[in-house]
Scaffold this motif. Structure first.
Motif, short mmCIF file in Angstrom:
data_model
loop_
_atom_site.label_atom_id
_atom_site.label_comp_id
_atom_site.label_asym_id
_atom_site.label_seq_id
_atom_site.Cartn_x
_atom_site.Cartn_y
_atom_site.Cartn_z
N ALA A 155 16.20 -78.54 -44.93
CA ALA A 155 15.71 -77.28 -45.36
C ALA A 155 16.30 -76.43 -46.30
N PRO B 51 10.71 -84.12 -38.23
CA PRO B 51 10.05 -82.91 -38.79
C PRO B 51 8.48 -82.84 -38.91
N GLN C 130 7.00 -78.45 -41.62
CA GLN C 130 8.36 -78.38 -42.05
C GLN C 130 8.80 -79.52 -43.16
N SER D 257 10.68 -78.02 -46.60
CA SER D 257 11.98 -78.62 -46.78
C SER D 257 12.13 -78.96 -48.35
#
Length: 183
Positions: free
Chosen positions: A107, A116, A120, A124
């Motif tokens: 992240a 993920p 996500q 990221s």
């Protein structure tokens, strides 16, 4: 190639392509288009499978592995790797070791997220996928996207190696359930 049928209509035939490879592209009536990302994922899966399969035991054999995406909510490459390994186990193919795929996302704040989701992954700054072998927990394959430091890479490898233990445990439990006489 164009052929004229008995009723006078021109029929177009596609050339049938055949090449020696582990994962062949489907030759069917529907169109199948692959982009750079899909070909890269295919190559990662192919090379990982070829590294673990004991193909020398069956020198004149052919193997076709078809992985079809039904739903993608992230960690697709690691899902491909895990599905391929489980398919090989189910088929009883000889392998030097089992392997599993683990995806880590880094992240923007530096937090490492394993497995993920698609959201996500998009948020990221780096995405790393590793294929880990079951015997020595070595990295068989890595695929990376984004920017990360050497320290973050080492951290992701260590996290992936720890996560692989849970995946290999899942493999064992799945095989035990499938072949248990108490079912």
């Amino acid at each position: 190639m164009e052929v004229c049928s008995s009723d006078g209509f021109n029929v177009t035939l596609r050339e049938f392509g055949c090449e020696q490879c582990l994962l062949s592209r489907p030759d069917g009536s529907s169109s199948f288009i692959q982009g750079v990302k899909e070909r890269s994922q295919e190559q990662c899966v192919r090379e990982t499978c070829e590294a673990s399969l004991l193909s020398s035991l069956h020198p004149r054999s052919s193997l076709t592995l078809i992985l079809q995406v039904l739903h993608n909510d992230g960690s697709l490459l690691s899902c491909f790797l895990n599905a391929a390994c489980m398919a090989f186990m189910d088929a009883g193919l000889p392998m030097s070791c089992l392997f599993c795929g683990v995806t880590c996302a880094i992240a923007s704040d530096g937090q490492v997220i394993t497995d993920p989701t698609a959201t996500q992954e998009k948020e990221s700054r780096a995405l790393l996928t590793f294929a880990i072998d079951s015997t020595e927990q070595k990295v068989l394959m890595s695929s990376t996207k984004g920017s990360f430091s050497v320290h973050e890479l080492q951290e992701c490898i260590a996290i992936s190696q720890m996560a692989s233990e849970k995946i290999f445990q899942f493999y064992r439990e799945s095989v035990q359930r499938r072949y248990s006489k108490t079912l």
